[in-house]
Design an enzyme around this catalytic site. Structure first.
Site, PDB file in Angstrom:
ATOM      1  N   LYS A 107       0.810  -1.193   0.000  1.00 49.47           N
ATOM      2  CA  LYS A 107       0.000   0.000   0.000  1.00 49.47           C
ATOM      3  C   LYS A 107       0.854   1.258   0.000  1.00 49.47           C
ATOM      4  O   LYS A 107       0.405   2.318  -0.393  1.00 49.47           O
ATOM      5  CB  LYS A 107      -0.904   0.046   1.223  1.00 49.47           C
ATOM      6  CG  LYS A 107      -1.933  -1.027   1.294  1.00 49.47           C
ATOM      7  CD  LYS A 107      -2.738  -0.902   2.587  1.00 49.47           C
ATOM      8  CE  LYS A 107      -3.623  -2.101   2.760  1.00 49.47           C
ATOM      9  NZ  LYS A 107      -4.270  -2.077   4.074  1.00 49.47           N
ATOM     10  N   GLY A 108       2.089   1.139   0.448  1.00 46.22           N
ATOM     11  CA  GLY A 108       2.920   2.303   0.705  1.00 46.22           C
ATOM     12  C   GLY A 108       3.160   3.243  -0.451  1.00 46.22           C
ATOM     13  O   GLY A 108       3.333   4.438  -0.254  1.00 46.22           O
ATOM     14  N   GLU A 132       8.025   2.056  -5.780  1.00 45.91           N
ATOM     15  CA  GLU A 132       7.970   1.615  -4.388  1.00 45.91           C
ATOM     16  C   GLU A 132       8.211   2.808  -3.478  1.00 45.91           C
ATOM     17  O   GLU A 132       8.860   3.773  -3.868  1.00 45.91           O
ATOM     18  CB  GLU A 132       9.026   0.529  -4.165  1.00 45.91           C
ATOM     19  CG  GLU A 132       9.159   0.029  -2.750  1.00 45.91           C
ATOM     20  CD  GLU A 132       7.941  -0.651  -2.163  1.00 45.91           C
ATOM     21  OE1 GLU A 132       6.884   0.002  -2.070  1.00 45.91           O
ATOM     22  OE2 GLU A 132       8.049  -1.816  -1.752  1.00 45.91           O
ATOM     23  N   ASP A 133       7.708   2.726  -2.271  1.00 49.74           N
ATOM     24  CA  ASP A 133       7.915   3.823  -1.331  1.00 49.74           C
ATOM     25  C   ASP A 133       9.320   3.817  -0.754  1.00 49.74           C
ATOM     26  O   ASP A 133       9.973   4.847  -0.689  1.00 49.74           O
ATOM     27  CB  ASP A 133       6.850   3.826  -0.230  1.00 49.74           C
ATOM     28  CG  ASP A 133       6.775   2.532   0.589  1.00 49.74           C
ATOM     29  OD1 ASP A 133       7.491   1.563   0.273  1.00 49.74           O
ATOM     30  OD2 ASP A 133       5.983   2.498   1.542  1.00 49.74           O
ATOM     31  N   ASP A 174      14.481  -0.929   1.617  1.00 44.66           N
ATOM     32  CA  ASP A 174      15.033  -1.133   2.957  1.00 44.66           C
ATOM     33  C   ASP A 174      15.997  -2.321   2.899  1.00 44.66           C
ATOM     34  O   ASP A 174      17.109  -2.186   2.403  1.00 44.66           O
ATOM     35  CB  ASP A 174      13.864  -1.378   3.912  1.00 44.66           C
ATOM     36  CG  ASP A 174      14.228  -1.304   5.379  1.00 44.66           C
ATOM     37  OD1 ASP A 174      15.325  -1.726   5.748  1.00 44.66           O
ATOM     38  OD2 ASP A 174      13.388  -0.844   6.178  1.00 44.66           O
ATOM     39  N   PHE A 220      12.813   4.531  11.747  1.00 47.25           N
ATOM     40  CA  PHE A 220      11.472   4.142  11.327  1.00 47.25           C
ATOM     41  C   PHE A 220      10.745   5.376  10.798  1.00 47.25           C
ATOM     42  O   PHE A 220      10.355   6.249  11.553  1.00 47.25           O
ATOM     43  CB  PHE A 220      10.689   3.518  12.493  1.00 47.25           C
ATOM     44  CG  PHE A 220       9.553   2.676  12.006  1.00 47.25           C
ATOM     45  CD1 PHE A 220       8.368   3.256  11.581  1.00 47.25           C
ATOM     46  CD2 PHE A 220       9.674   1.301  11.958  1.00 47.25           C
ATOM     47  CE1 PHE A 220       7.323   2.480  11.112  1.00 47.25           C
ATOM     48  CE2 PHE A 220       8.623   0.512  11.506  1.00 47.25           C
ATOM     49  CZ  PHE A 220       7.449   1.114  11.070  1.00 47.25           C
ATOM     50  N   VAL A 221      10.589   5.436   9.465  1.00 52.89           N
ATOM     51  CA  VAL A 221       9.976   6.602   8.825  1.00 52.89           C
ATOM     52  C   VAL A 221       8.479   6.376   8.597  1.00 52.89           C
ATOM     53  O   VAL A 221       8.051   5.270   8.272  1.00 52.89           O
ATOM     54  CB  VAL A 221      10.670   6.969   7.499  1.00 52.89           C
ATOM     55  CG1 VAL A 221      12.116   7.366   7.744  1.00 52.89           C
ATOM     56  CG2 VAL A 221      10.599   5.841   6.497  1.00 52.89           C
ATOM     57  N   ASP A 233       3.649   3.910   6.722  1.00 49.59           N
ATOM     58  CA  ASP A 233       2.793   3.677   7.883  1.00 49.59           C
ATOM     59  C   ASP A 233       3.511   2.886   8.960  1.00 49.59           C
ATOM     60  O   ASP A 233       4.572   2.315   8.736  1.00 49.59           O
ATOM     61  CB  ASP A 233       1.546   2.896   7.458  1.00 49.59           C
ATOM     62  CG  ASP A 233       1.839   1.416   7.239  1.00 49.59           C
ATOM     63  OD1 ASP A 233       1.203   0.576   7.905  1.00 49.59           O
ATOM     64  OD2 ASP A 233       2.706   1.084   6.400  1.00 49.59           O
ATOM     65  N   ARG A 253      -0.255   7.289   7.186  1.00 51.33           N
ATOM     66  CA  ARG A 253      -0.127   7.398   5.733  1.00 51.33           C
ATOM     67  C   ARG A 253      -0.570   8.771   5.218  1.00 51.33           C
ATOM     68  O   ARG A 253      -0.038   9.265   4.239  1.00 51.33           O
ATOM     69  CB  ARG A 253      -0.949   6.328   5.026  1.00 51.33           C
ATOM     70  CG  ARG A 253      -0.415   4.931   5.168  1.00 51.33           C
ATOM     71  CD  ARG A 253      -1.176   3.973   4.240  1.00 51.33           C
ATOM     72  NE  ARG A 253      -0.993   2.582   4.598  1.00 51.33           N
ATOM     73  CZ  ARG A 253       0.036   1.834   4.245  1.00 51.33           C
ATOM     74  NH1 ARG A 253       1.006   2.348   3.541  1.00 51.33           N
ATOM     75  NH2 ARG A 253       0.111   0.572   4.598  1.00 51.33           N
TER      76      ARG A 253
END
Length: 181
Positions: free
Chosen positions: A44-45, A100-101, A104, A153-154, A160, A166
């Site tokens: 969903k990101g 993609e968001d 990582d 952690f962003v 989210d 979000r």
């Protein structure tokens, strides 16, 4: 702009994000001039980033989505990627840009890129808003990178934690006390 109460600090403002996305879109316009790439958003990101990116692009494009899971409600990847929703389009012979968001660990995007490459697209490139290289466990080539971020952690702007944050229009670092339980 007041920082969200759950954020430890601000990483990127709305304006910084908008400016960088315009720059990325301009590069894609150059690279795909005369072509109609298929943008595949990773749900969903990526949905907010992808919608802003495609609106900033001047060339024609089409869109599709896939959904994978490797985090659930945790703050660390499980290392196991599950395909929850596949794309609808046949990508054979198509120019594909995976949107993609964040990149990582690389586990999820490596899986996605391999899965889509087996379907014989004409080309396949990765466009990610954020890159967190300190966490990389699997190498993945990035063709369009928005920002490099620290190992934190962003959240915000589509990112989210347990489906929250979000809708915040900027990107910040979540207070560790909220996820270190």
């Amino acid at each position: 702009m007041a920082l969200h109460k759950d954020f430890e600090s601000l990483l990127f403002s709305e304006e910084q994000i908008k400016t960088r996305i315009a720059e990325m879109a301009a590069q894609i316009d150059i690279d795909y001039k005369g072509k109609t790439p298929l943008l595949i958003g990773v749900l969903k990101g990526s949905f907010i980033f992808m919608s802003d990116l495609m609106r900033a692009m001047k060339i024609e494009c089409t869109v599709d989505f896939l959904a994978v899971s490797s985090y659930g409600t945790k703050s660390e990847t499980s290392g196991q990627v599950r395909l929850l929703k596949d794309i609808n389009e046949n990508i054979e012979g198509r120019d594909v840009i995976v949107v993609e968001d964040i990149l990582d660990s690389g586990i999820t995007l490596s899986y996605i890129m391999k899965l889509l490459s087996m379907r014989r697209p004409a080309s396949i490139k990765l466009c990610t808003l954020l890159d967190k290289p300190e966490r990389r466990r699997v190498q993945v080539d990035i063709h369009y990178r928005g920002f490099e971020v620290p190992d934190a952690f962003v959240v915000g702007y589509g990112f989210d934690f347990a489906e929250k944050y979000r809708n915040v229009p900027y990107i910040g670092i979540l207070k560790p006390s909220l996820y270190a339980r």
